[in-house]
Enzyme design. Structure first.
Site, mmCIF file in Angstrom:
data_model
loop_
_atom_site.group_PDB
_atom_site.id
_atom_site.type_symbol
_atom_site.label_atom_id
_atom_site.label_comp_id
_atom_site.label_asym_id
_atom_site.label_seq_id
_atom_site.Cartn_x
_atom_site.Cartn_y
_atom_site.Cartn_z
ATOM 1 N N ALA A 1 -6.645 -18.892 3.570
ATOM 2 C CA ALA A 1 -5.885 -20.086 3.953
ATOM 3 C C ALA A 1 -4.396 -19.963 3.689
ATOM 4 C CB ALA A 1 -6.431 -21.305 3.213
ATOM 5 N N ASP A 2 -4.000 -19.016 2.840
ATOM 6 C CA ASP A 2 -2.581 -18.874 2.509
ATOM 7 C C ASP A 2 -2.218 -17.400 2.367
ATOM 8 O OD1 ASP A 2 0.029 -19.515 1.881
ATOM 9 O OD2 ASP A 2 -0.385 -19.991 -0.219
ATOM 10 N N LEU A 3 -2.370 -16.664 3.464
ATOM 11 C CA LEU A 3 -2.039 -15.237 3.441
ATOM 12 C C LEU A 3 -0.522 -15.081 3.441
ATOM 13 C CD1 LEU A 3 -3.248 -12.394 3.454
ATOM 14 C CD2 LEU A 3 -3.070 -12.408 5.947
ATOM 15 N N ASN B 1 0.438 -13.246 -2.220
ATOM 16 C CA ASN B 1 -1.012 -13.221 -2.382
ATOM 17 C C ASN B 1 -1.614 -11.882 -1.976
ATOM 18 O OD1 ASN B 1 -1.297 -15.736 -3.526
ATOM 19 N ND2 ASN B 1 -1.566 -16.782 -1.564
#
Length: 251
Positions: A169-171, A175
């Site tokens: 969801a938050d590449l 991360n």
């Protein structure tokens, strides 16, 4: 249900334990004050909120609290509506990590999660194993450039997740971790994806896969806006996409 995860009822909610989690674990372990009292806090990572690095015997763990973002943050910083244990963000992330770790994907080893009930709401924390010797891509690229082969390897790693249907969801650049080659035990260098909050397994589809990659590219530009010397350019992105496309078509 995934038999690899043990659910334990606590006075205030539930703990979920993965394989090899110490049986002595209690809800107190999910508080940084517990580790401070043991003089076992060995570092932290400060973003919007702080993530803590703690030492448990020979193991190094990451302790992270679930914080709200966006508009809902104005009403509550960390309370979520409780609609069942399996619907909590901590359980979703722990189960996804457990599945991927056992399939030998480049993710941190999950340890445990703690869900605390408060009426209609819950708060949660997760513990995962710290990836030894690794640093995020912003830290790495702030020190110097990666080779075209490394960018291609990163693209191939992302493709492996996309082929499995893993939606992150938050590449973003923070991360993704780079772990140099290890001598003991002997392992090659490797890229890891971390922070799978709100991640899920989906049917592979070019639309969400492209949106994932577009988000990553925007994050590189955003980080470069904050640090113009960041070692990133569009040739690097082209190398990443070359590795990604090659891995996607060769599967």
């Amino acid at each position: 249900m995934n038999a690899q995860i043990q659910i334990i009822k606590t006075a205030q909610g539930h703990m979920a334990l993965c394989q090899d989690t110490p049986t002595a674990i209690t809800p107190a372990w999910f508080s940084v004050d517990f580790w401070r009292a043991k003089e076992a806090v060995v570092g932290s990572s400060k973003g919007r909120y702080t993530t803590w690095f703690v030492a448990s015997g020979a193991s190094h763990w990451v302790l992270r609290h679930y914080w709200r973002g966006g508009l809902m943050e104005k009403f509550s910083k960390d309370a979520y509506l409780y609609t069942g244990l399996e619907n909590t963000r901590a359980m979703g992330e722990l189960r996804l990590l457990d599945t991927l770790y056992r399939e030998d994907f480049a993710v941190p080893k999950p340890i445990a999660a703690n869900i605390v009930r408060d009426g209609l709401f819950y708060r949660a924390d997760i513990i995962i194993e710290r990836v030894e010797g690794a640093e995020d891509l912003v830290a790495k690229l702030s020190k110097g450039a990666m080779s075209a082969e490394q960018w291609q390897a990163l693209g191939a790693t992302i493709a492996q997740f996309h082929q499995r249907g893993v939606y992150h969801a938050d590449l973003n650049a923070k991360n993704i971790l780079f772990q140099p080659a290890q001598t003991e035990p002997m392992t090659p260098e490797r890229f890891y994806l971390i922070d799978f909050d709100r991640g899920e397994l989906k049917t592979p589809n070019p639309q969400w896969q492209k949106a994932n990659l577009d988000r990553l590219l925007r994050s590189f530009h955003k980080e470069q806006g904050k640090l113009p010397s960041l070692a990133f350019n569009l040739d690097n992105w082209a190398s990443l996409m070359q590795g990604y496309q090659r891995a996607m078509t060769s599967a």
